[in-house]
Design an enzyme around this catalytic site. Structure first.
Site, short mmCIF file in Angstrom:
data_model
loop_
_atom_site.label_atom_id
_atom_site.label_comp_id
_atom_site.label_asym_id
_atom_site.label_seq_id
_atom_site.Cartn_x
_atom_site.Cartn_y
_atom_site.Cartn_z
N LYS A 30 0.85 -1.12 -0.33
CA LYS A 30 0.05 -0.03 -0.13
C LYS A 30 1.24 1.36 0.06
O LYS A 30 0.46 2.46 -0.48
CB LYS A 30 -1.03 -0.25 1.71
CG LYS A 30 -2.29 -0.82 1.47
CD LYS A 30 -3.14 -0.80 1.19
CE LYS A 30 -4.45 -1.82 0.99
NZ LYS A 30 -4.27 -3.03 1.51
N SER A 33 1.67 -10.05 -0.92
CA SER A 33 1.31 -8.31 -1.41
C SER A 33 1.62 -7.95 0.85
O SER A 33 1.99 -6.72 0.85
CB SER A 33 0.19 -8.31 -0.98
OG SER A 33 -1.26 -8.94 -0.31
N GLU A 39 -10.10 6.90 2.62
CA GLU A 39 -11.16 5.01 3.39
C GLU A 39 -10.21 4.30 4.19
O GLU A 39 -9.13 3.89 3.32
CB GLU A 39 -11.93 4.96 2.33
CG GLU A 39 -11.43 3.86 1.48
CD GLU A 39 -10.03 4.37 0.71
OE1 GLU A 39 -9.99 6.01 0.48
OE2 GLU A 39 -9.67 3.54 -0.47
C1 LIG Z 1 -5.19 -4.26 1.61
C2 LIG Z 1 -4.27 -4.97 0.86
C3 LIG Z 1 -4.63 -6.33 0.03
C4 LIG Z 1 -6.67 -5.37 -0.71
O1 LIG Z 1 -5.94 -4.85 -1.54
P1 LIG Z 1 -5.73 -5.20 -3.34
O2 LIG Z 1 -6.14 -3.73 -3.70
O3 LIG Z 1 -6.53 -5.73 -3.38
O4 LIG Z 1 -4.18 -4.68 -3.54
C5 LIG Z 1 -4.34 -7.51 -0.16
N1 LIG Z 1 -3.05 -7.56 1.11
C6 LIG Z 1 -3.02 -6.79 1.91
C7 LIG Z 1 -1.22 -7.07 2.39
C8 LIG Z 1 -2.94 -5.65 1.72
O5 LIG Z 1 -3.10 -4.87 2.82
#
Ligand SMILES: *Cc1c(COP(=O)(O)O)cnc(C)c1O
Length: 397
Positions: free
Chosen positions: A90, A379, A112
């Site tokens: 993020k 992610s 948000e």
């Molecule tokens: C917010 C988040 C997501 C989901 O958001 P995307 O916009 O689909 O990437 C996925 N993995 C993590 C670790 C997150 O914090």
């Protein structure tokens, strides 16, 4: 339909700007300013410096030796977005948008947040650049995510409680958009995924492509070839778009997006709009949405708060319909199993969101020959989820 973006912000038939008239001038200004910035080498240099010095990029490409041996098939690699400052992908997006805020001469940002991850990443970027920061958050999420609420406040942000609807992410997004209508003069809205009206889906994707650009080159350097399959989890779709987009023209690279299958595939029990949803407008763009028989946005559930959203970015809707990306889902249970597996074989506790991608990769890898490669976009890290994980494991006993 081809994988083309029109200059009005449509991905095939998806996307657009389905917003009240009062938001149009703010969106048009943002579109102009982003386009100018993205064509300016100085902006790119500054953004790359921030990614390096603040986010800690480039993130590592990691070969899972033990997990690969256990699966007995394709080699499994991770793109380590969990190693970024604040613990997920993020921060890439919030740094980009905070830089743009400065460039536009604005002094305040709003955002948000659901689980609080985007809120923390926004508060972090705001602190770095000296911007006033307000984060809209449903009161149900404030209750569930007390630690992230505290982190945001510690970083100097104000957390604004939202009491409407289910009091979660969808409602917080409505409230942030409403606030922006009357404050856009001095305020930029840092939207957290590839959703919302144009130019957000395009802009957020561009800020996240650092993931895929790095990963593509790292694969060539390390393995001498591109991955056969790339797997990413899909909430709003930003980490997936970030790793997919730079390899979308590499026709031999298969791509898989994994949504939250939740408790069951009954409406209300999951968050898988691309898997079982239908065309609809949510938060200003046309895409796939989970809706009930009356066209009302459905309630959603996922073990991972970051995937708990009834909509998805419009570019993913296009990739689904052109069959460029395959979309599937995995259940809460399967995600938990994958989380435990990765923790025990590689010493990496993944975020519950990312565990959905790990789970799908664990299904794919054993079916492929040993000279093939599956790349997972990891992610985020699982530290934030440890309370939740503890409760789930206690219930399992
Ligand atoms: C917010 C988040 C997501 C989901 O958001 P995307 O916009 O689909 O990437 C996925 N993995 C993590 C670790 C997150 O914090």
């Amino acid at each position: 339909m081809s994988n083309e973006i029109s200059d009005k912000g449509y991905f095939g038939i998806f996307g657009g700007q389905f917003v009240p008239e009062t938001l149009m001038s703010a969106l048009q200004q943002l579109d102009r300013e982003f386009t100018a910035a993205w064509n300016d080498p100085e902006f790119h240099a500054e953004f790359e410096r921030c990614l390096r010095e603040i986010a800690g990029r480039p993130s590592e490409l990691y070969f899972c030796k033990r997990l690969t041996e256990e699966c007995g098939g394709a080699k499994i690699y991770l793109k380590r977005e969990d190693m970024n400052h604040t613990g997920a992908h993020k921060i890439n997006n919030t740094l980009g948008q905070a830089l743009l805020t400065k460039r536009m001469g604005k002094t305040r940002v709003i955002a948000e947040t659901g689980a609080g991850q985007h809120g923390v990443a926004t508060a972090t970027a705001a602190a770095v650049f000296g911007l006033e920061c307000e984060v809209f958050m449903g009161t149900e999420d404030i209750r569930r995510q007390a630690l992230n609420v505290f982190r945001m406040k510690l970083l100097g942000a104000k957390v604004v409680p939202v009491e409407s609807g289910q009091r979660t992410l969808k409602d917080a997004t409505n409230e942030a958009m409403r606030n922006w209508m009357s404050t856009s003069e001095n305020t930029h809205y840092i939207l957290g995924s590839v959703c919302g009206p144009h130019p957000f889906p395009l802009m957020v994707r561009e800020f996240q492509t650092c993931i895929g650009i790095e990963a593509r080159q790292q694969m060539l350097d390390v393995a001498g070839k591109l991955p056969n399959v790339v797997v990413a989890c899909v909430g709003g779709g930003s980490n997936a778009a970030g790793i997919f987009a730079p390899m979308i023209d590499d026709k031999d690279v298969q791509m898989v997006g994994v949504e939250a299958g939740g408790r069951s595939m009954n409406l209300g029990d999951h968050a898988a709009p691309l898997t079982v949803g239908s065309h609809g407008v949510l938060h200003g763009s046309l895409s796939y949405v989970l809706q009930d028989g009356d066209g009302q946005t459905a309630e959603v559930h996922s073990v991972s708060a970051g995937l708990d959203y009834p909509g998805v970015g419009p570019e993913h809707a296009m990739w689904k319909e052109t069959n460029r990306v395959r979309y599937t889902s995995c259940s809460d249970e399967e995600a938990m199993d994958a989380l435990i597996k990765l923790s025990r074989t590689e010493g990496i506790i993944p975020a519950l969101e990312s565990s959905h991608a790990v789970s799908e990769a664990l299904k794919i890898a054993p079916t492929l020959p040993k000279d093939q490669i599956v790349l997972i976009n990891l992610s985020g890290r699982g530290d934030k989820d440890c309370n939740e994980i503890q409760e789930i494991l206690a219930r399992r006993k």
